[in-house]
Design an enzyme around this catalytic site. Structure first.
Site, mmCIF file in Angstrom:
data_model
loop_
_atom_site.group_PDB
_atom_site.id
_atom_site.type_symbol
_atom_site.label_atom_id
_atom_site.label_comp_id
_atom_site.label_asym_id
_atom_site.label_seq_id
_atom_site.Cartn_x
_atom_site.Cartn_y
_atom_site.Cartn_z
ATOM 1 N N TYR A 1 0.824 -1.215 0.000
ATOM 2 C CA TYR A 1 0.000 0.000 0.000
ATOM 3 C C TYR A 1 0.858 1.265 0.000
ATOM 4 C CZ TYR A 1 -2.989 3.805 1.498
ATOM 5 O OH TYR A 1 -3.625 5.005 1.565
ATOM 6 N N HIS A 59 -4.052 16.262 -2.930
ATOM 7 C CA HIS A 59 -4.432 16.345 -1.517
ATOM 8 C C HIS A 59 -4.230 17.741 -0.922
ATOM 9 C CE1 HIS A 59 -4.764 12.108 -1.967
ATOM 10 N NE2 HIS A 59 -4.817 11.826 -0.683
ATOM 11 N N ASN A 70 0.842 11.434 5.756
ATOM 12 C CA ASN A 70 0.102 10.510 6.612
ATOM 13 C C ASN A 70 0.570 10.681 8.060
ATOM 14 O OD1 ASN A 70 -0.830 7.121 5.608
ATOM 15 N ND2 ASN A 70 -2.038 8.923 5.965
ATOM 16 N N TYR A 85 -18.070 31.464 45.557
ATOM 17 C CA TYR A 85 -17.304 30.346 45.004
ATOM 18 C C TYR A 85 -16.176 30.791 44.081
ATOM 19 C CZ TYR A 85 -21.001 27.121 46.552
ATOM 20 O OH TYR A 85 -21.895 26.384 47.283
ATOM 21 N N ARG A 101 -13.537 31.516 46.723
ATOM 22 C CA ARG A 101 -13.266 30.428 47.664
ATOM 23 C C ARG A 101 -12.836 29.148 46.958
ATOM 24 N NH1 ARG A 101 -18.038 27.742 50.805
ATOM 25 N NH2 ARG A 101 -19.052 29.649 50.104
ATOM 26 N N PHE A 119 -2.159 6.869 11.919
ATOM 27 C CA PHE A 119 -2.486 8.239 11.508
ATOM 28 C C PHE A 119 -3.777 8.749 12.141
ATOM 29 C CE2 PHE A 119 -3.841 5.130 8.248
ATOM 30 C CZ PHE A 119 -5.198 5.172 8.493
ATOM 31 N N GLU A 179 -12.599 5.101 4.618
ATOM 32 C CA GLU A 179 -12.168 5.787 5.839
ATOM 33 C C GLU A 179 -13.420 6.259 6.564
ATOM 34 O OE1 GLU A 179 -9.505 8.626 4.086
ATOM 35 O OE2 GLU A 179 -8.227 7.030 3.287
#
Length: 494
Positions: free
Chosen positions: A52, A82, A194, A277, A280, A326, A411
């Protein structure tokens, strides 16, 4: 000089490289592993094995075999296709951190790249050349594909960079530094993109700034305690040891230290039995945020030394496994946790602001005005703080609970970790402005009480703050004061 081994980088070293511009080098032992890993990739291509990302397409195209003569074109097409980032670019320091973290990850020797790829990353860092990388477009699984593609483009001599204070074409910067662009070979484009370096870089920068802001918030809260003549008994060590959270114990201890010689704080029963609060419970609330920050730091220090590309090459190439390192889920959850932790520092700060300016809750002049009625004083500063904390509540919605399938459902679960990291950074900017507003109001309140009665440590911090924001003697454009003090807090990290 910070030496990268792929295994030993610390957040403190990241600080030195990012903020102090310390130089970087790769360890010789790491480079030997890199060479061995690359030789394995060369054998795969030569022997025409199906692996791959080396001899196949990507994502849903993982079953498409690519011939040896096309592997370089495959990597080039990968980066071009990409590079789909959109929106404003990441801050330059984040781009610098991405270069550093990618170089460190590749130095582990599991990625199959040539040494020249890592050496070029290091040259970019040492020459202060920072790719222009759009912030939006990453799903945070399959890595930060879009942002890291823009980083890879710069190494290839394409796209834009920040260099010497200017945004310019990368070729111009490379020419000035005598850096030759790289031509990507088998596996190298995939190895560069990646990974989780966009979300992790953004997360590390946000954490560094958040850690400093959390420390500053305690000093600011201490001045508020003086302005409101807060009750110190609630910070007694026994109270906090009794609960058992070390971070809570530590916050109470620091507040006691800051106020140790103050003549403005009170004991329970002197003026009131209990404080609200927001005063405190400072150790409990701030301490819980510190617990979250400690968790975030632990995850970031693992991730900055992680192998996050795919496939990974082991045992000199005898074992090559396509996995999912990844996937940004560990950082996505950590960033969502940090968002809440920082937002809460601002939430409780805004409540302290209200106690400082509301004449029904204290005996100070209404809205800390020099002439109540004629002049509004800090009235609308509280509005601004309220607006910022409200915006934080929207940004604090966890990004990690969302997932949109991609790549034809190959994916099918993603982390959205980069969105979480970006939102954490936005919350940080908002929160710093809220704390700047509290600082302005606390200084004004302490001034009404008497600066000479302040503790020595808080008075020192007060004096520094007054160099940036003078006393309110007349209404003015307070936006300038808020922004100036927020910038000062960021530049003067504790």
């Amino acid at each position: 000089m910070v030496q990268l081994t792929g295994n030993t980088l610390t957040i403190n070293e990241v600080k030195k490289v990012i903020f102090d511009k310390e130089k970087v080098e790769i360890s010789s032992d790491s480079m030997k592993k890199v060479i061995q890993s690359h030789q394995a990739v060369e054998r795969i291509v030569k022997e025409e094995k199906v692996v791959y990302g080396i001899t196949t397409g990507f994502g849903k195209f993982s079953d498409v075999y690519i011939n040896a003569e096309n592997v370089e074109e495959l990597q080039l097409n990968l980066i071009h296709s990409h590079a789909c980032g959109v929106g404003d670019p990441f801050p330059e320091i984040v781009s610098r951190a991405m270069l550093l973290l990618r170089a460190n990850a590749l130095s582990k020797g599991f990625s199959g790249v040539r040494p020249i790829i890592i050496e070029t990353l290091v040259r970019f860092i040492n020459s202060n050349i920072h790719p222009v990388i759009p912030q939006q477009g990453s799903l945070g699984a399959s890595g930060d594909l879009a942002p890291l593609s823009h980083l890879a483009l710069a190494l290839m001599g394409e796209g834009e960079v920040f260099y010497k204070g200017k945004r310019m074409d990368v070729q111009e910067a490379l020419k000035q530094e005598s850096i030759t662009p790289v031509t990507l070979q088998a596996k190298e484009g995939l190895a560069l993109i990646n990974g989780t370096q966009a979300m992790t870089a953004m997360g590390v920068i946000a954490f560094i700034e958040a850690e400093s802001l959390a420390k500053q918030s305690e000093l600011i809260a201490s001045i508020t305690m003086e302005a409101l003549q807060g009750i110190i008994d609630a910070f007694d060590e026994d109270v906090h040891v009794a609960r058992g959270y070390q971070q809570q114990v530590d916050v109470a201890g620091r507040i006691r230290k800051y106020l140790s010689d103050s003549k403005l704080i009170t004991k329970q029963g002197e003026q009131r039995v209990q404080d609200a609060y927001s005063l405190r419970c400072i150790p409990q609330v701030h301490g819980a945020s510190w617990q979250a920050l400690d968790y975030v730091k632990e995850k970031l220090e693992i991730e900055i030394n992680a192998a996050t590309d795919n496939p990974l090459i082991f045992n000199d190439g005898s074992k090559i496994i396509s996995g999912g390192n990844f996937h940004g889920q560990p950082i996505a959850l950590a960033m969502d946790f940090m968002k809440i932790a920082i937002a809460e520092l601002a939430n409780i700060s805004e409540r302290r602001i209200e106690r400082l300016v509301n004449p029904q809750l204290n005996d100070l002049p209404g809205f800390l005005s020099p002439e109540p009625g004629l002049q509004s004083g800090a009235m609308i500063m509280q509005y601004a703080a309220a607006s910022l904390v409200s915006e934080n509540k929207t940004l604090a919605h966890p990004a990690s609970v969302d997932s949109i399938p991609s790549s034809a459902n190959q994916e099918d679960h993603v982390s959205m970790g980069t969105i979480a990291a970006r939102h954490a950074y936005q919350i940080l900017q908002n929160s710093r402005r809220v704390l700047a507003i509290e600082f302005i109001c606390a200084m004004q309140g302490a001034e009404f009480r008497g600066i000479d009665k302040m503790a020595s440590l808080t008075r020192e911090f007060y004096n520094k703050g007054r160099e940036i924001v003078p006393s309110i003697v007349k209404d003015r454009i307070f936006s300038k004061d808020i922004e100036a003090l927020a910038s000062w807090l960021n530049e003067n990290k504790l």
